[in-house]
Enzyme design. Structure first.
Site, PDB file in Angstrom:
ATOM      1  N   TYR A 107      -2.803   5.747   2.242  1.00 22.80           N
ATOM      2  CA  TYR A 107      -3.279   4.589   1.437  1.00 22.80           C
ATOM      3  C   TYR A 107      -4.081   4.955   0.243  1.00 22.80           C
ATOM      4  O   TYR A 107      -4.699   6.117   0.241  1.00 22.80           O
ATOM      5  CB  TYR A 107      -3.628   3.503   2.282  1.00 22.80           C
ATOM      6  N   SER A 142       9.508  -9.801   5.859  1.00 22.15           N
ATOM      7  CA  SER A 142       8.247  -9.305   5.913  1.00 22.15           C
ATOM      8  C   SER A 142       7.183 -10.493   5.859  1.00 22.15           C
ATOM      9  O   SER A 142       7.628 -11.557   5.584  1.00 22.15           O
ATOM     10  CB  SER A 142       7.783  -8.184   4.979  1.00 22.15           C
ATOM     11  N   VAL A 155       5.058 -10.813   3.393  1.00 17.52           N
ATOM     12  CA  VAL A 155       5.169 -11.413   2.108  1.00 17.52           C
ATOM     13  C   VAL A 155       6.386 -12.217   1.836  1.00 17.52           C
ATOM     14  O   VAL A 155       6.254 -13.064   1.062  1.00 17.52           O
ATOM     15  CB  VAL A 155       4.866  -9.955   0.967  1.00 17.52           C
ATOM     16  N   ASP A 210      20.506  -5.076   8.055  1.00 19.68           N
ATOM     17  CA  ASP A 210      21.377  -5.616   9.113  1.00 19.68           C
ATOM     18  C   ASP A 210      20.859  -5.266  10.541  1.00 19.68           C
ATOM     19  O   ASP A 210      19.941  -4.158  10.456  1.00 19.68           O
ATOM     20  CB  ASP A 210      22.664  -4.903   9.034  1.00 19.68           C
ATOM     21  N   ARG A 211      20.939  -6.006  11.405  1.00 21.53           N
ATOM     22  CA  ARG A 211      20.238  -5.759  12.702  1.00 21.53           C
ATOM     23  C   ARG A 211      20.942  -6.315  13.810  1.00 21.53           C
ATOM     24  O   ARG A 211      21.777  -7.340  13.566  1.00 21.53           O
ATOM     25  CB  ARG A 211      18.780  -6.344  12.738  1.00 21.53           C
ATOM     26  N   TYR A 258       6.004  -3.853  -4.887  1.00 23.92           N
ATOM     27  CA  TYR A 258       4.814  -3.885  -4.083  1.00 23.92           C
ATOM     28  C   TYR A 258       4.648  -3.073  -3.113  1.00 23.92           C
ATOM     29  O   TYR A 258       3.737  -2.989  -1.830  1.00 23.92           O
ATOM     30  CB  TYR A 258       4.411  -5.165  -4.107  1.00 23.92           C
ATOM     31  N   PHE A 286       2.928  -4.107  -8.510  1.00 29.80           N
ATOM     32  CA  PHE A 286       1.644  -4.931  -8.084  1.00 29.80           C
ATOM     33  C   PHE A 286       0.983  -4.294  -6.768  1.00 29.80           C
ATOM     34  O   PHE A 286       1.692  -4.142  -5.629  1.00 29.80           O
ATOM     35  CB  PHE A 286       2.177  -6.266  -7.712  1.00 29.80           C
ATOM     36  N   TRP A 287      -0.453  -4.767  -6.898  1.00 29.00           N
ATOM     37  CA  TRP A 287      -1.164  -4.207  -5.626  1.00 29.00           C
ATOM     38  C   TRP A 287      -2.241  -5.180  -5.690  1.00 29.00           C
ATOM     39  O   TRP A 287      -3.048  -5.319  -6.617  1.00 29.00           O
ATOM     40  CB  TRP A 287      -1.571  -2.770  -5.790  1.00 29.00           C
TER      41      TRP A 287
END
Length: 320
Positions: free
Chosen positions: A39, A139, A141, A162-163, A230, A255-256
């Site tokens: 990070y 997620s 966000v 897909d899941r 992001y 974007f952060w």
């Protein structure tokens, strides 16, 4: 494992310090990335992990004016180290939040909903009836984007992988206010045209995946539309066809949230109005905490493992 649970003495309370009893703190992907050293922020080790959470003020130093015992606080920036039961922090590292919102909403307020709010506000001027498209829509966000957009009358096209339990996920996102939920495979199908019979093509695309998912999403963007990246969960670059630049003049931005906070450190007004808007949505029942699994701190190993599983649709929250 890189982690140990450790008992430490709580630091002395300085004049400008605040003694906080932590209540709850989530495990976010960025927390794990930070620990793995992938990070943009590196903490000197040994460090307390966790960038988000909510705590209650127990005691304040004599120069502290904005906070008092009983107040609820969340981190003002990244790197606070929220995975702990108690901490003494300088006043400027904390933000007061109302204590009449649910504890899980407060614990998950400072990263994902703020990111969603800024991306919807800062790149395109969206009016009710406009639409946006986003990937990784389930997620933290993504869930916040769906709800904030819904409250503003903005339509959302939500892309998910897909899941096995897809119908269940679709149902959950629709219940949050999603207008359309599609899989990455469906992005390439002619049926996508049917969606855009009822709603305009999106002016804004939000990307936290990268790779093919992004390229497919871009196809549906309006001319002069903006794609904001992001995150990069697929760990693949963003590929853009030259034609998208030349013939549709799409804009690519990044974007952060951490950077936004740095840029607006002197601008308390914009931070306060964002927090206020988000807390109003929470109070009105228009913004809920993401699906959460509450885990006592001593079971942190299980929580970390669970948070790294693929298709994990529940956020692990450490109860402190």
């Amino acid at each position: 494992s890189l982690f140990r649970l450790k008992d430490l003495e709580v630091a002395e309370l300085g004049d400008s310090d605040v003694h906080v009893k932590m209540l709850a703190a989530p495990i976010n992907p960025a927390d794990i990335n930070m620990i793995q050293g992938t990070y943009a922020i590196l903490s000197p080790l040994p460090a307390v992990a966790g960038n988000e959470g909510v705590g209650e003020v127990l005691e304040v130093g004599r120069r502290v004016t904005a906070l008092k015992p009983g107040d609820w606080v969340i981190p003002a920036g990244a790197g606070l180290g929220t995975w702990r039961t108690h901490g003494v922090f300088p006043e400027e590292m904390l933000l007061k939040v109302p204590s009449d919102i649910p504890v899980l909403c407060a614990a998950t307020l400072s990263v994902n909903p703020c990111t969603a709010y800024r991306m919807l506000a800062d790149f395109e001027t969206l009016a009710p009836g406009d639409s946006i498209i986003q990937n990784a829509a389930n997620s933290g966000v993504g869930q916040a984007v769906i709800q904030i957009a819904k409250a503003s009358g903005i339509k959302t096209v939500n892309v998910v992988r897909d899941r096995p339990d897809l119908p269940k996920l679709v149902e959950r996102l629709m219940a949050l206010g999603a207008d359309h939920v599609v899989t990455e495979e469906m992005l390439r199908k002619p049926e996508m045209k049917d969606i855009f019979k009822n709603i305009p093509k999106p002016r804004l695309a939000l990307n936290c995946v990268g790779g093919k998912s992004t390229t497919e999403m871009l196809r549906h963007l309006q001319p002069k539309g903006t794609m904001v990246t992001y995150g990069g969960m697929a760990k693949q670059p963003v590929m853009v066809p030259v034609s998208a630049f030349i013939f549709r003049d799409v804009r690519l931005r990044g974007f952060w949230m951490t950077q936004w906070r740095k840029d607006h450190a002197q601008d308390q007004e914009s931070l306060a109005s964002m927090m206020d808007a988000l807390c109003q949505l929470i109070r009105r029942g228009q913004l809920a905490a993401p699906a959460c699994t509450e885990v006592p701190l001593q079971d942190y190993k299980a929580a970390l493992e669970a948070s790294m599983k693929p298709f994990m649709s529940s956020k692990q929250i450490l109860l402190l």
